[in-house]
Design a protein around this motif. Structure first.
Motif, PDB file in Angstrom:
ATOM      1  N   THR A  53       0.850  -1.598  -0.095  1.00  0.00           N
ATOM      2  CA  THR A  53       0.308   0.170  -0.267  1.00  0.00           C
ATOM      3  C   THR A  53       0.896   0.950  -0.176  1.00  0.00           C
ATOM      4  O   THR A  53       0.334   2.541   0.140  1.00  0.00           O
ATOM      5  CB  THR A  53      -0.860  -0.267   1.191  1.00  0.00           C
ATOM      6  OG1 THR A  53      -0.080  -0.301   2.881  1.00  0.00           O
ATOM      7  CG2 THR A  53      -2.167  -1.213   1.327  1.00  0.00           C
ATOM      8  N   LEU A 109      -4.519  -3.146  -8.009  1.00  0.00           N
ATOM      9  CA  LEU A 109      -5.217  -2.541  -6.826  1.00  0.00           C
ATOM     10  C   LEU A 109      -6.427  -3.321  -6.132  1.00  0.00           C
ATOM     11  O   LEU A 109      -6.451  -2.790  -5.074  1.00  0.00           O
ATOM     12  CB  LEU A 109      -6.592  -1.546  -7.700  1.00  0.00           C
ATOM     13  CG  LEU A 109      -5.911  -0.167  -8.879  1.00  0.00           C
ATOM     14  CD1 LEU A 109      -7.143   0.227 -10.252  1.00  0.00           C
ATOM     15  CD2 LEU A 109      -5.205   0.546  -8.097  1.00  0.00           C
ATOM     16  N   ARG A 110      -6.576  -4.656  -6.400  1.00  0.00           N
ATOM     17  CA  ARG A 110      -7.796  -4.909  -5.578  1.00  0.00           C
ATOM     18  C   ARG A 110      -6.608  -5.546  -4.498  1.00  0.00           C
ATOM     19  O   ARG A 110      -7.281  -5.459  -2.669  1.00  0.00           O
ATOM     20  CB  ARG A 110      -7.887  -5.718  -5.668  1.00  0.00           C
ATOM     21  CG  ARG A 110      -9.316  -5.931  -6.522  1.00  0.00           C
ATOM     22  CD  ARG A 110     -10.919  -5.768  -5.785  1.00  0.00           C
ATOM     23  NE  ARG A 110     -11.120  -6.637  -5.643  1.00  0.00           N
ATOM     24  CZ  ARG A 110     -11.625  -7.563  -4.431  1.00  0.00           C
ATOM     25  NH1 ARG A 110     -10.672  -6.375  -4.090  1.00  0.00           N
ATOM     26  NH2 ARG A 110     -12.119  -8.453  -4.084  1.00  0.00           N
ATOM     27  N   ASP A 154      -6.348  13.183  -6.855  1.00  0.00           N
ATOM     28  CA  ASP A 154      -6.704  11.428  -6.369  1.00  0.00           C
ATOM     29  C   ASP A 154      -7.548  10.901  -7.676  1.00  0.00           C
ATOM     30  O   ASP A 154      -8.689   9.708  -7.038  1.00  0.00           O
ATOM     31  CB  ASP A 154      -7.505  12.147  -5.342  1.00  0.00           C
ATOM     32  CG  ASP A 154      -6.928  11.642  -4.024  1.00  0.00           C
ATOM     33  OD1 ASP A 154      -5.795  12.160  -3.664  1.00  0.00           O
ATOM     34  OD2 ASP A 154      -7.691  12.692  -3.051  1.00  0.00           O
ATOM     35  N   GLN A 187      -5.215  -4.037 -12.464  1.00  0.00           N
ATOM     36  CA  GLN A 187      -6.759  -3.922 -11.191  1.00  0.00           C
ATOM     37  C   GLN A 187      -6.081  -5.186 -10.355  1.00  0.00           C
ATOM     38  O   GLN A 187      -6.432  -4.220  -8.967  1.00  0.00           O
ATOM     39  CB  GLN A 187      -7.824  -4.222 -12.191  1.00  0.00           C
ATOM     40  CG  GLN A 187      -8.140  -3.356 -12.989  1.00  0.00           C
ATOM     41  CD  GLN A 187      -9.303  -2.950 -12.782  1.00  0.00           C
ATOM     42  OE1 GLN A 187      -9.095  -1.768 -11.703  1.00  0.00           O
ATOM     43  NE2 GLN A 187     -10.590  -2.307 -13.913  1.00  0.00           N
ATOM     44  N   ARG A 203      -4.493  -4.283  -3.088  1.00  0.00           N
ATOM     45  CA  ARG A 203      -3.899  -2.840  -1.819  1.00  0.00           C
ATOM     46  C   ARG A 203      -5.572  -2.390  -1.571  1.00  0.00           C
ATOM     47  O   ARG A 203      -5.522  -0.835  -0.903  1.00  0.00           O
ATOM     48  CB  ARG A 203      -3.317  -1.191  -2.360  1.00  0.00           C
ATOM     49  CG  ARG A 203      -2.634  -1.825  -3.510  1.00  0.00           C
ATOM     50  CD  ARG A 203      -1.652  -1.131  -4.393  1.00  0.00           C
ATOM     51  NE  ARG A 203      -2.038   0.258  -4.214  1.00  0.00           N
ATOM     52  CZ  ARG A 203      -1.004   0.962  -3.951  1.00  0.00           C
ATOM     53  NH1 ARG A 203       0.038   0.932  -3.889  1.00  0.00           N
ATOM     54  NH2 ARG A 203      -1.705   2.640  -4.128  1.00  0.00           N
ATOM     55  N   GLY A 204      -6.277  -3.085  -1.450  1.00  0.00           N
ATOM     56  CA  GLY A 204      -7.729  -2.950  -0.997  1.00  0.00           C
ATOM     57  C   GLY A 204      -8.582  -1.029  -1.393  1.00  0.00           C
ATOM     58  O   GLY A 204      -9.021  -0.291  -0.876  1.00  0.00           O
ATOM     59  N   GLU A 205      -7.854  -1.040  -2.964  1.00  0.00           N
ATOM     60  CA  GLU A 205      -8.931   0.384  -3.470  1.00  0.00           C
ATOM     61  C   GLU A 205      -9.235  -0.344  -4.782  1.00  0.00           C
ATOM     62  O   GLU A 205     -10.105  -1.795  -5.158  1.00  0.00           O
ATOM     63  CB  GLU A 205      -7.045   1.330  -3.580  1.00  0.00           C
ATOM     64  CG  GLU A 205      -6.297   1.517  -3.473  1.00  0.00           C
ATOM     65  CD  GLU A 205      -5.328   2.210  -3.730  1.00  0.00           C
ATOM     66  OE1 GLU A 205      -5.668   2.748  -4.649  1.00  0.00           O
ATOM     67  OE2 GLU A 205      -4.504   2.377  -3.387  1.00  0.00           O
ATOM     68  N   GLU A 206     -10.046   0.869  -5.053  1.00  0.00           N
ATOM     69  CA  GLU A 206     -11.148   0.857  -6.395  1.00  0.00           C
ATOM     70  C   GLU A 206     -10.785   0.726  -7.582  1.00  0.00           C
ATOM     71  O   GLU A 206      -9.688   0.346  -7.763  1.00  0.00           O
ATOM     72  CB  GLU A 206     -12.117   1.334  -5.718  1.00  0.00           C
ATOM     73  CG  GLU A 206     -12.858   2.613  -5.013  1.00  0.00           C
ATOM     74  CD  GLU A 206     -14.382   1.303  -4.493  1.00  0.00           C
ATOM     75  OE1 GLU A 206     -14.772   0.684  -5.587  1.00  0.00           O
ATOM     76  OE2 GLU A 206     -14.767   0.844  -3.384  1.00  0.00           O
ATOM     77  N   LYS A 255      -7.620   8.572 -11.014  1.00  0.00           N
ATOM     78  CA  LYS A 255      -6.043   7.726 -11.285  1.00  0.00           C
ATOM     79  C   LYS A 255      -7.178   8.331 -12.860  1.00  0.00           C
ATOM     80  O   LYS A 255      -7.909   7.674 -13.542  1.00  0.00           O
ATOM     81  CB  LYS A 255      -6.287   6.268 -10.584  1.00  0.00           C
ATOM     82  CG  LYS A 255      -5.503   6.326  -9.127  1.00  0.00           C
ATOM     83  CD  LYS A 255      -6.214   5.041  -8.514  1.00  0.00           C
ATOM     84  CE  LYS A 255      -5.434   4.821  -7.162  1.00  0.00           C
ATOM     85  NZ  LYS A 255      -6.615   5.126  -6.665  1.00  0.00           N
TER      86      LYS A 255
END
Length: 237
Positions: free
Chosen positions: A3, A221-222, A78, A218, A224-227, A80
């Motif tokens: 992260t 991102l997952r 913020d 993608q 890292r716990g992100e959308e 992306k």
């Protein structure tokens, strides 16, 4: 920690490869014998060396790269966006263009390369083909003398293992369990040989390769716990 990585410092990539010639018979006699010996363990008694030749693209000594897709994040306020493009054409030009990208834009110590199963396939394959073509290795692929923690490579397969070295998870399976749009909605790796040599449809392969690259981003991102990225966040160049 994953992260804490700056997403803008990561170059995501995927490669597509095929046998160096369309037919086994196109190889000279020495190369045919070498292929027969190299593939003996994998094909066993089930296939002749000629029948097994359509799988030769997975070995850098008998295959070639037909495209490299790369992608990177831009983050502004913020928000992306992810830009993706593909090098294709003659293999030596692909390799030189990719090297130029690394040498000019992803050369700093904090820059990383990221692929799924990249440490076992994409990164060493590119490096071997560069050496075969006499292309000087860029720093990000020149691992001679580097300690393990100095290697600037991320691998989403390795990250998903969480230390479980006996486990292999395909990109298709990992995207499915993580709710990432599947990159395998048209062709998969087993069909690239046919699409390239028989259909002669490089655009279809490029589209497939870029989807894999996007899927790797993608997945990170997952992890890292992100959308996830929306379709409008992805820019094809």
């Amino acid at each position: 920690m994953i992260t804490k990585l700056n997403l803008e410092n990561i170059l995501f990539l995927d490669i597509e490869t095929v046998p160096e010639t369309e037919h086994f018979s196109d190889l000279d006699e020495t190369k045919q014998l070498l292929w027969e010996h190299k593939s003996q363990y994998q094909r066993k008694e089930d296939f002749t060396a000629e029948e097994f030749y359509d799988r030769a693209g997975i070995w850098a000594e008998f295959g070639k790269i037909i495209c490299i897709s790369v992608g990177y994040f831009n983050i502004l306020n913020d928000k992306k966006t992810f830009r993706v493009t593909t090098f294709h054409g003659n293999e030596d030009i692909i390799l030189k263009d990719f090297k130029n990208l690394l040498d000019t834009h992803f050369f700093r110590a904090n820059h990383l390369l990221c692929a799924h199963n990249g440490k076992e396939f994409d990164f060493p394959y590119i490096a071997r083909r560069m050496i075969i073509h006499g292309v000087e290795l860029p720093d990000k692929l020149n691992l001679f003398g580097k300690k393990p923690w100095e290697v600037p490579h991320l691998d989403t397969l390795e990250l998903w293992k969480f230390g479980d070295y006996k486990n292999y998870t395909s990109l298709k399976l990992l995207t499915n369990v993580l709710g990432v749009p599947s990159p395998k909605d048209d062709i998969d790796g087993s069909e690239v040989y046919r699409v390239y040599y028989e259909e002669k449809n490089i655009d279809r392969i490029i589209n497939y390769c870029e989807k894999d690259t996007i899927a790797v981003a993608q997945i990170l991102l997952r992890l890292r716990g992100e959308e996830l990225l929306d379709e409008e966040d992805i820019i094809h160049k």
